[in-house]
Write a protein that holds these residues in place. Structure first.
Motif, PDB file in Angstrom:
ATOM      1  N   LEU A  18       2.140  -7.759   6.057  1.00  0.00           N
ATOM      2  CA  LEU A  18       1.455  -6.885   5.099  1.00  0.00           C
ATOM      3  C   LEU A  18       1.839  -5.428   5.311  1.00  0.00           C
ATOM      4  O   LEU A  18       2.103  -4.697   4.351  1.00  0.00           O
ATOM      5  CB  LEU A  18      -0.059  -7.054   5.224  1.00  0.00           C
ATOM      6  N   LYS A  19       1.867  -5.005   6.560  1.00  0.00           N
ATOM      7  CA  LYS A  19       2.194  -3.606   6.851  1.00  0.00           C
ATOM      8  C   LYS A  19       3.588  -3.256   6.331  1.00  0.00           C
ATOM      9  O   LYS A  19       3.779  -2.206   5.701  1.00  0.00           O
ATOM     10  CB  LYS A  19       2.100  -3.339   8.351  1.00  0.00           C
ATOM     11  N   TYR A  20       4.550  -4.139   6.573  1.00  0.00           N
ATOM     12  CA  TYR A  20       5.921  -3.869   6.111  1.00  0.00           C
ATOM     13  C   TYR A  20       5.957  -3.714   4.588  1.00  0.00           C
ATOM     14  O   TYR A  20       6.534  -2.746   4.064  1.00  0.00           O
ATOM     15  CB  TYR A  20       6.855  -4.999   6.542  1.00  0.00           C
ATOM     16  N   ASN A  21       5.351  -4.642   3.870  1.00  0.00           N
ATOM     17  CA  ASN A  21       5.418  -4.622   2.412  1.00  0.00           C
ATOM     18  C   ASN A  21       4.598  -3.481   1.808  1.00  0.00           C
ATOM     19  O   ASN A  21       5.022  -2.883   0.811  1.00  0.00           O
ATOM     20  CB  ASN A  21       4.946  -5.967   1.856  1.00  0.00           C
ATOM     21  N   ILE A  22       3.460  -3.178   2.387  1.00  0.00           N
ATOM     22  CA  ILE A  22       2.635  -2.072   1.867  1.00  0.00           C
ATOM     23  C   ILE A  22       3.302  -0.738   2.163  1.00  0.00           C
ATOM     24  O   ILE A  22       3.299   0.179   1.327  1.00  0.00           O
ATOM     25  CB  ILE A  22       1.212  -2.155   2.447  1.00  0.00           C
ATOM     26  N   ASP A  23       3.912  -0.605   3.359  1.00  0.00           N
ATOM     27  CA  ASP A  23       4.684   0.602   3.672  1.00  0.00           C
ATOM     28  C   ASP A  23       5.849   0.769   2.697  1.00  0.00           C
ATOM     29  O   ASP A  23       6.117   1.874   2.195  1.00  0.00           O
ATOM     30  CB  ASP A  23       5.228   0.537   5.101  1.00  0.00           C
ATOM     31  N   GLN A  24       6.542  -0.340   2.416  1.00  0.00           N
ATOM     32  CA  GLN A  24       7.688  -0.291   1.509  1.00  0.00           C
ATOM     33  C   GLN A  24       7.271   0.113   0.087  1.00  0.00           C
ATOM     34  O   GLN A  24       8.064   0.675  -0.665  1.00  0.00           O
ATOM     35  CB  GLN A  24       8.396  -1.656   1.470  1.00  0.00           C
ATOM     36  N   ALA A  25       6.017  -0.165  -0.255  1.00  0.00           N
ATOM     37  CA  ALA A  25       5.507   0.201  -1.586  1.00  0.00           C
ATOM     38  C   ALA A  25       5.096   1.664  -1.671  1.00  0.00           C
ATOM     39  O   ALA A  25       4.662   2.122  -2.729  1.00  0.00           O
ATOM     40  CB  ALA A  25       4.322  -0.691  -1.947  1.00  0.00           C
ATOM     41  N   GLY A  26       5.231   2.387  -0.558  1.00  0.00           N
ATOM     42  CA  GLY A  26       4.985   3.825  -0.592  1.00  0.00           C
ATOM     43  C   GLY A  26       3.632   4.268  -0.072  1.00  0.00           C
ATOM     44  O   GLY A  26       3.250   5.442  -0.235  1.00  0.00           O
ATOM     45  N   PHE A  27       2.916   3.374   0.576  1.00  0.00           N
ATOM     46  CA  PHE A  27       1.613   3.715   1.137  1.00  0.00           C
ATOM     47  C   PHE A  27       1.739   3.997   2.636  1.00  0.00           C
ATOM     48  O   PHE A  27       2.663   3.524   3.300  1.00  0.00           O
ATOM     49  CB  PHE A  27       0.618   2.574   0.936  1.00  0.00           C
ATOM     50  N   GLU A  28       0.779   4.740   3.139  1.00  0.00           N
ATOM     51  CA  GLU A  28       0.635   4.896   4.588  1.00  0.00           C
ATOM     52  C   GLU A  28      -0.356   3.836   5.062  1.00  0.00           C
ATOM     53  O   GLU A  28      -1.328   3.535   4.373  1.00  0.00           O
ATOM     54  CB  GLU A  28       0.100   6.295   4.916  1.00  0.00           C
ATOM     55  N   THR A  29      -0.126   3.252   6.241  1.00  0.00           N
ATOM     56  CA  THR A  29      -0.994   2.171   6.695  1.00  0.00           C
ATOM     57  C   THR A  29      -1.521   2.410   8.102  1.00  0.00           C
ATOM     58  O   THR A  29      -0.899   3.095   8.923  1.00  0.00           O
ATOM     59  CB  THR A  29      -0.259   0.815   6.679  1.00  0.00           C
ATOM     60  N   ASP A  30      -2.679   1.832   8.357  1.00  0.00           N
ATOM     61  CA  ASP A  30      -3.235   1.721   9.706  1.00  0.00           C
ATOM     62  C   ASP A  30      -3.717   0.280   9.828  1.00  0.00           C
ATOM     63  O   ASP A  30      -3.917  -0.408   8.821  1.00  0.00           O
ATOM     64  CB  ASP A  30      -4.386   2.710   9.897  1.00  0.00           C
ATOM     65  N   VAL A  31      -3.916  -0.197  11.058  1.00  0.00           N
ATOM     66  CA  VAL A  31      -4.283  -1.601  11.242  1.00  0.00           C
ATOM     67  C   VAL A  31      -5.456  -1.733  12.208  1.00  0.00           C
ATOM     68  O   VAL A  31      -5.698  -0.861  13.050  1.00  0.00           O
ATOM     69  CB  VAL A  31      -3.091  -2.433  11.765  1.00  0.00           C
ATOM     70  N   ALA A  32      -6.183  -2.835  12.053  1.00  0.00           N
ATOM     71  CA  ALA A  32      -7.222  -3.238  12.997  1.00  0.00           C
ATOM     72  C   ALA A  32      -7.174  -4.753  13.084  1.00  0.00           C
ATOM     73  O   ALA A  32      -6.881  -5.435  12.099  1.00  0.00           O
ATOM     74  CB  ALA A  32      -8.598  -2.759  12.534  1.00  0.00           C
ATOM     75  N   TYR A  33      -7.482  -5.290  14.282  1.00  0.00           N
ATOM     76  CA  TYR A  33      -7.352  -6.728  14.506  1.00  0.00           C
ATOM     77  C   TYR A  33      -8.693  -7.436  14.679  1.00  0.00           C
ATOM     78  O   TYR A  33      -8.733  -8.639  14.883  1.00  0.00           O
ATOM     79  CB  TYR A  33      -6.472  -6.979  15.734  1.00  0.00           C
ATOM     80  N   ASN A  34      -9.782  -6.680  14.587  1.00  0.00           N
ATOM     81  CA  ASN A  34     -11.106  -7.296  14.663  1.00  0.00           C
ATOM     82  C   ASN A  34     -12.100  -6.460  13.865  1.00  0.00           C
ATOM     83  O   ASN A  34     -11.817  -5.309  13.491  1.00  0.00           O
ATOM     84  CB  ASN A  34     -11.568  -7.472  16.111  1.00  0.00           C
ATOM     85  N   GLY A  35     -13.272  -7.037  13.598  1.00  0.00           N
ATOM     86  CA  GLY A  35     -14.248  -6.381  12.737  1.00  0.00           C
ATOM     87  C   GLY A  35     -14.823  -5.112  13.317  1.00  0.00           C
ATOM     88  O   GLY A  35     -15.068  -4.142  12.595  1.00  0.00           O
ATOM     89  N   THR A  36     -15.027  -5.088  14.629  1.00  0.00           N
ATOM     90  CA  THR A  36     -15.613  -3.901  15.263  1.00  0.00           C
ATOM     91  C   THR A  36     -14.698  -2.695  15.112  1.00  0.00           C
ATOM     92  O   THR A  36     -15.141  -1.603  14.738  1.00  0.00           O
ATOM     93  CB  THR A  36     -15.892  -4.176  16.752  1.00  0.00           C
TER      94      THR A  36
END
Length: 231
Positions: A18-36
């Motif tokens: 997801l990060k690769y494709n969303i970045d390629q679409a011109g967005f900046e991204t951040d990630v989290a791996y759990n709900g907290t």
């Protein structure tokens, strides 16, 4: 300035994809791996949209969405789930999610949904010239994405506001659920008109003096909904 997307999923391979494709679409991204972590990041930082998996360790995506809305964080949420379950889908929307995708999905579809949600958020600033729409005690400010009832400010998710505004702009006109899906959701949602019903229910809770006897948003049996000037 690039729009920023928070990606929340406990599967590293999905986050990477997801990060690769969303970045390629011109967005900046951040990630989290759990709900907290997702809740902490989303409540302390500005994001234009959150891609949120339902099945997360600890605090699940449903609870994250619920807590964000309780904290008045109205960032649009695109929910992802491995479950193709009607209850989960409706519950997610009731908790304030703006859209819903079931795994497996294509990254291109996720990007398309993100763009559609963000377009809907800014569309009214482009096409609407009115500064205020007044319907009895209800005041709607399209450019500010705000509304009041008896001068008391109301809180909406972006999708709730867009639905309210569209109904108001078509005052006195009966609108079918399919028309509302097309106009407000801006793409084919597989004919799932329950999404409209859920959001109308949310609006009534916020603007109607009595939700069981609505005076603003009337149900026209067998046809759809109509916004009226209360008598």
């Amino acid at each position: 300035m690039e729009q920023k997307i928070l990606i929340v999923d406990d599967e590293e391979s999905i986050v990477t994809l997801l990060k690769y494709n969303i970045d390629q679409a011109g967005f900046e991204t951040d990630v989290a791996y759990n709900g907290t972590d997702a809740l902490e990041k989303a409540s302390k930082n500005h994001f234009d949209l959150i891609v949120l998996d339902v099945m997360l360790p600890g605090m699940d995506g449903m609870e994250v969405c619920k807590k964000l809305r309780q904290m008045q964080v109205n960032t649009p949420v695109l929910m992802l789930t491995a479950k193709d379950d009607e209850f989960d889908k409706v519950l997610g929307l009731e908790l304030g999610a703006d859209d819903y995708l079931t795994k497996p999905f294509s990254p291109r579809e996720v990007v398309a949904r993100i763009k559609a949600i963000l377009r809907r958020m800014v569309r009214e600033n482009v096409v609407n010239d009115q500064k205020i729409i007044q319907i009895a005690d209800l005041s709607i400010y399209p450019e500010q994405y705000e509304a009041t009832i008896k001068d008391e400010p109301l809180t909406f998710t972006p999708k709730e506001f867009e639905l309210l505004l569209y109904l108001a702009q078509n005052l006195g006109r009966v609108l079918s659920r399919d028309q509302l899906l097309s106009a407000v959701w801006n793409y084919d949602f597989a004919g799932d008109t329950r999404i409209v019903d859920v959001h109308v229910s949310h609006l009534r809770e916020k603007i109607e003096p009595e939700t069981k006897k609505p005076v603003y948003i009337k149900t026209i049996r067998g046809l759809g909904y109509k916004m009226e000037e209360p008598k």
